[in-house]
Write an enzyme that holds these catalytic residues in place. Structure first.
Site, PDB file in Angstrom:
ATOM      1  N   ASP A 208     -14.735  39.647   9.344  1.00  0.00           N
ATOM      2  CA  ASP A 208     -13.940  40.980   9.203  1.00  0.00           C
ATOM      3  C   ASP A 208     -14.580  41.681   7.850  1.00  0.00           C
ATOM      4  O   ASP A 208     -15.180  40.928   6.812  1.00  0.00           O
ATOM      5  CB  ASP A 208     -12.386  40.991   9.103  1.00  0.00           C
ATOM      6  CG  ASP A 208     -11.841  42.137   9.364  1.00  0.00           C
ATOM      7  OD1 ASP A 208     -12.717  43.204   9.290  1.00  0.00           O
ATOM      8  OD2 ASP A 208     -10.739  42.339   9.791  1.00  0.00           O
TER       9      ASP A 208
HETATM   10  C1  BGC Z   1     -10.792  45.882  10.228  1.00  0.00           C
HETATM   11  C2  BGC Z   1     -11.427  45.728  11.528  1.00  0.00           C
HETATM   12  C3  BGC Z   1     -12.429  46.745  11.610  1.00  0.00           C
HETATM   13  C4  BGC Z   1     -13.392  46.773  10.264  1.00  0.00           C
HETATM   14  C5  BGC Z   1     -14.626  47.551  10.469  1.00  0.00           C
HETATM   15  C6  BGC Z   1     -11.607  46.074   8.933  1.00  0.00           C
HETATM   16  O1  BGC Z   1     -10.916  46.481   7.864  1.00  0.00           O
HETATM   17  O2  BGC Z   1      -9.718  44.901   9.882  1.00  0.00           O
HETATM   18  O3  BGC Z   1     -10.399  45.773  12.503  1.00  0.00           O
HETATM   19  O4  BGC Z   1     -13.291  46.355  12.702  1.00  0.00           O
HETATM   20  O5  BGC Z   1     -12.560  46.739   9.316  1.00  0.00           O
HETATM   21  O6  BGC Z   1     -14.118  48.810  10.163  1.00  0.00           O
END
Ligand code: BGC
Length: 741
Positions: A262
Site C-alpha cells: 500500500d
Molecule cells: C490506500 C489504497 C490506495 C493507495 C493509492 C492508499 O492510501 O490505502 O487503497 O490504493 O493509497 O492511492
C-alpha cells in the site's frame, strides 16, 4: 578444450541471431519461458529498478529491453483522475473524467454475481482505455465495526458473500488485460491508527472470517496482484508480513502474482526483502520536484537493497523471485498483444452503473406500502436534505473521482416525475459544504448560513401540504464520515439530522427516509417513519437509480451485506471486542484484539440473541415471495460427498420482481463453538407474478467445515446439520435436516 566449445555453443544459443525474435518478445511462447529469457538479459540494477515505483503510480519496466512501464490506478469504483508525476494532486487533464460505478457495498448488496462480472468488466474497460495495467481494487476487508471509515469500499460482513462476489469482479477486470489488485491484505478493519494497529486475532477467525474473500480472489478469481495492508499483524506490517504473505498467500494458496505495498506501507528494508513484498509504492514522494536526487532511489527496495546485495549481506534469490513476478504481471497485462483496447464513459458503462445501483438499493422498511410513490394529478413531492443535492463522487480518500457527470437524487426525482408530479426541494440541514479532493472540485456551492431552527421551520412548513416527503440524508465523504484515514465517531447521523426527521414525521405521515451511506447508522426515529431506503454511494447514475426505486419503475431487490445494529454497543467490536485497541507504553503501536473471534456481524447478534435494527440479508420488495418446503436429495451424506437442497419459490404478488434466496447451514453439534448459522449459498432469481422457480444448492464438505486452529486444517465433523432457507438471515422460511456420516 571440449568444455570450452560446449560453453561457447551454449552462449551462442542464448543470443538470438540477427532478425530472430527473442523468446521473451514471442507472444506465442509460454510465459514462464519468456520470463526465463528476460531474466538472463537483465542487469542487477534493472532488476532493482523494476520492483519499486518511479512515480506516484508507476514502475519503470526495462527501457533497454522494450519492457514497458506498469501503470496502476485507483480503484475501486472508477478510474482516478491523472495526478502529477510525483504528487497526489490531479494534473488537470481535461480528458480523464470517468464513469463512477456504485461503491462496493452496493455491489455486495446486489447479491448477484452477474452484476459483479458486469462491474469488473466495465471498470476494467475504463482502466484499459486510460492505459492502466493494474486497478487498485477491489477491497474485501470484512466489516468488523460500523465505525470503519472505509467500509463503503468493501463487500460487507460475511466471508461467503464477499468471497462469492469478489471472484467475477476480478475476472471481469482481468478480461481486459488489466490486473485486479485485491486489497488490503489483511486485517485492515479500521482507519483510526491504520498504520499503527497491531491486530491480535485467533487463527480460527483469521481463516474463517478475514481471509476467505482474499483466498477466493486468488484461487477462484486468479487475481494477478494483491495489496498489502497498512496495519500490523504479529508485529509485522501487512506489506512485509511473513505469515500473511509468504506462509499463507504464496505458500498455502500458491499465489504466483505480485504483492504490491500500500502507498507508504513499507517500513523496513530487511523485512521488505524477505517477507513477501514484490513492489514498493508510495514510500516517499516529491523527490523529483523538491530534492536534488531521485527520491525513488531511496525506497527500501531500491538503493538500500542494492547496497546490501553488493556488500554480500543478502543474496539475490528473493530479488529474482520478485522480478519474475513483476515480469509475469507485465506479460499478463502491458505485454499482452491480444488484450482489448477498452472504452470510457460509454453508454454501456452508464447503463451498467445504473443497473448495479438499481439492484443494490435496499428497501429496509415499507409500512402500508407507501412506496412506490403513487404520483398523479397535482401530486406534490417534497425532497429535504443536503444529500439530495450533494455530489458524492468527490472525497472519501483514494477512491475519490472526477466524473463526467453525477446525477443527484433531486435531479433523478425531477426527471422521473416530470409532468406527473411537482417536485420541490428544501435544505433541511447543512452538513459539509466543501467539495474538493486533491484538486478536483465539485463546483457546487452548498453554503447556507441559516440556523438549524430556520432550516427545520422551513422544512416543516413545506412538508405540511406535501403528498410525500422524502428526506435524503445519511453520511458523506468528509472526514469522520465514510472516508479513508478516519473512522466515524458515532453510529448516529451527523449534523442534527435526527431532529429534522422527527420534525418532518410529526407533520407528515408519508415520510420516506433515504439513507445515503456505506455504513450502518442509528435510526432512533424508526417507529415514526413508514419507509426507509438504503441507497449507498451510487456514483454517476445515483439519482436515476434512486428514482427508479422510489417511482417503482424498478422493483427493489437489494439485501443488506451487513447488520444494522440498534446501538453501537450491540455490535461485537464495541461490546466484547476491542476498539480501537490499547497503545503500548513505550511505542506508537496499538494492540487491537479481536476478542469476538469468529462472532462477527450476524454471527454475533444471533449467538447473543441481540435483535438488530435490520438483519444481514434483509431487503424488501414491492411484491411477495412464498417459499415451499425445502428438500434434500439425501438425508445422509458421506465424507467427501455433496447434498443437494432444493426449494420452490413463488412470486405471489402482482408485479415481477427479484428475490435473493439465501441458504444458511447450522451445525447442530460440534467440538468447537459454531455460529447459529452461516451463509453458504445464495441465488438471485427473477419471477413474474404467479411464477414459481425451483432453486437448488449443492452443499459440499467445505460448506460444513470449520477451521481447527490446533490441527491447522478445515474439519467437517460427522453429525447432524440443518439447511435453512429464507429471504434474510432473520427470515428463514423453511429448513431440512441431514447428517454427515
Ligand atoms: C490506500 C489504497 C490506495 C493507495 C493509492 C492508499 O492510501 O490505502 O487503497 O490504493 O493509497 O492511492
Amino acid at each position: 578444450m571440449k568444455i570450452g566449445v560446449i560453453f561457447l555453443a551454449l552462449a551462442l544459443a542464448a543470443i538470438p541471431a540477427a532478425g530472430q525474435t527473442p523468446v521473451y518478445l514471442d507472444s506465442s511462447a509460454d510465459i514462464e519461458d519468456r520470463i526465463d529469457d528476460v531474466m538472463k538479459r537483465m542487469t542487477l540494477e534493472e532488476k532493482i529498478a523494476m520492483i519499486h515505483a518511479q512515480s506516484k503510480f508507476s514502475s519503470p519496466g526495462v527501457k533497454r529491453l522494450g519492457i514497458p512501464e506498469i501503470w496502476t490506478t485507483d480503484g475501486p469504483h472508477g478510474i482516478r483522475p491523472e495526478v502529477f508525476w510525483d504528487e497526489w494532486n490531479q494534473a488537470g487533464w481535461t480528458n480523464d473524467s470517468c464513469v463512477a460505478f456504485p461503491a462496493l457495498t452496493c455491489l455486495a448488496a446486489t447479491w448477484n454475481e452477474e452484476m459483479s462480472l458486469l462491474y469488473g468488466k466495465s471498470i476494467g474497460e475504463e482502466a484499459r482505455y486510460r492505459k492502466k495495467d493494474m486497478l487498485l481494487g477491489p477491497g474485501v476487508n470484512i466489516y468488523r465495526t460500523p465505525l470503519n471509515g472505509r467500509n463503503f469500499e468493501y463487500m460487507g460482513e460475511d466471508p461467503y458473500l464477499a468471497a462469492t462476489m469478489v471472484v467475477p469482479y476480478v475476472k471481469g477486470v482481468q478480461s481486459n488485460g488489466v490486473a485486479a489488485c485485491v486489497k488490503h491484505y489483511a486485517l485492515n478493519n479500521n482507519e483510526i491508527n491504520r498504520h499503527t494497529s497491531n491486530v491480535i486475532v485467533d487463527d480460527r477467525a483469521l481463516y474463517e472470517i478475514y481471509l476467505p474473500a482474499f483466498k477466493a480472489a486468488v484461487i477462484d478469481g486468479g487475481a494477478w496482484s494483491i495489496m498489502g495492508s497498512y496495519n500490523l499483524y504479529r508485529d509485522q506490517h501487512g506489506c512485509h508480513n511473513q505469515y500473511l504473505l509468504n506462509d499463507i498467500l504464496k505458500g498455502e494458496w500458491g499465489f504466483d502474482g505480485v504483492v504490491v505495498s500500500d502507498w507508504g506501507g513499507t517500513h523496513d528494508t530487511d523485512e521488505a526483502i524477505t517477507n513477501g513484498l514484490d513492489m514498493e509504492f508510495g514510500t516517499h514522494t516529491d523527490g523529483l520536484s523538491k530534492g536534488n536526487k531521485n527520491e525513488y532511489d531511496n525506497y527500501h527496495l531500491a538503493s538500500p537493497y542494492l547496497a546490501k546485495i553488493k556488500a554480500g549481506e543478502t543474496g539475490t534469490d528473493e530479488l529474482d523471485d520478485k522480478v519474475r513476478r513483476v515480469l509475469r504481471l507485465a506479460f499478463r497485462t502491458v505485454m499482452d498483444k491480444d488484450r482489448p483496447f477498452g472504452s470510457m464513459v460509454s453508454e454501456a458503462h452508464y447503463e451498467a452503473a445504473r443497473k448495479i445501483g438499481d439492484e443494490g438499493i435496499v428497501l429496509l422498511k415499507n409500512d402500508g406500502d407507501i412506496l412506490p410513490i403513487k404520483a398523479g394529478n397535482g401530486c406534490k413531492i417534497l425532497a429535504v436534505g443536503e444529500n439530495a443535492i450533494k455530489m458524492m463522487t468527490v472525497g472519501g480518500g483514494s477512491s475519490s473521482l472526477k466524473v463526467q457527470h453525477e446525477i443527484s437524487p433531486l435531479e433523478g426525482l425531477e426527471a422521473a416525475f416530470e409532468g406527473i408530479a411537482e417536485v420541490k426541494y428544501v435544505r433541511g440541514y447543512v452538513g459539509d459544504v466543501t467539495g474538493e479532493y486533491n484538486g478536483v472540485t465539485t463546483g457546487q456551492s452548498l453554503a447556507d448560513n441559516r440556523s438549524e431552527e430556520e432550516l427545520i421551520a422551513e422544512a416543516v412548513d413545506a412538508a405540511r401540504d406535501a403528498d410525500y416527503v422524502i428526506f435524503f440524508g445519511g453520511l458523506n465523504k468528509s472526514h469522520h464520515q465514510d472516508c479513508e484515514n478516519f473512522d466515524r465517531k458515532e453510529l448516529g447521523l451527523p449534523y442534527g439530522q435526527d431532529k429534522v426527521i422527527e420534525a418532518l414525521a410529526a407533520v407528515n405521515g408519508n415520510l420516506i427516509v433515504v439513507n445515503i451511506s456505506g455504513n450502518a447508522v442509528a435510526m432512533p426515529w424508526i417507529d415514526k417513519v413508514p419507509a426507509v431506503v438504503q441507497a449507498w454511494f451510487l456514483g454517476s447514475e445515483a439519482g436515476n437509480s434512486i428514482a427508479d426505486i422510489l417511482s417503482g419503475s424498478v422493483n427493489p431487490s437489494g439485501k443488506l451485506p451487513f447488520t444494522f445494529p440498534v446501538a453501537l454497543e450491540d455490535s461485537p467490536a464495541h461490546s466484547i471486542g476491542d476498539y480501537p485497541g490499547t497503545k503500548r507504553e513505550d511505542m506508537n503501536i496499538w494492540d487491537i484484539e479481536y476478542k469476538e473471534g469468529i462472532f462477527v456481524g450476524y454471527r454475533w447478534f444471533e449467538n447473543k440473541k441481540i435483535k438488530p435494527l435490520f438483519a444481514f440479508g434483509h431487503g424488501l420488495s414491492y411484491t411477495d415471495f412464498s417459499y415451499g418446503k425445502a428438500t434434500a436429495d439425501s438425508r445422509t451424506v458421506s465424507d467427501g460427498g455433496t447434498v443437494k437442497i432444493s426449494v420452490d419459490v413463488t412470486n405471489t404478488g402482482e408485479r415481477a420482481g427479484k428475490e435473493v434466496v439465501q441458504l444458511y447451514i447450522s451445525d447442530l453439534k460440534s467440538a468447537l463453538p459454531r455460529p447459529e448459522k452461516e451463509l453458504k449459498g445464495f441465488r438471485k432469481i427473477e419471477l413474474a407474478p404467479g411464477e414459481t422457480s425451483t432453486v437448488t444448492f449443492t452443499v459440499d464438505m467445505e460448506d460444513l467445515s470449520y477451521f481447527d486452529p490446533e490441527k491447522h486444517e478445515w474439519i467437517a465433523e460427522p453429525g447432524k446439520f440443518k439447511a435453512l432457507i429464507g429471504s434474510a438471515s432473520d427470515d428463514i422460511r423453511t429448513e431440512v435436516n441431514f447428517e454427515l456420516k
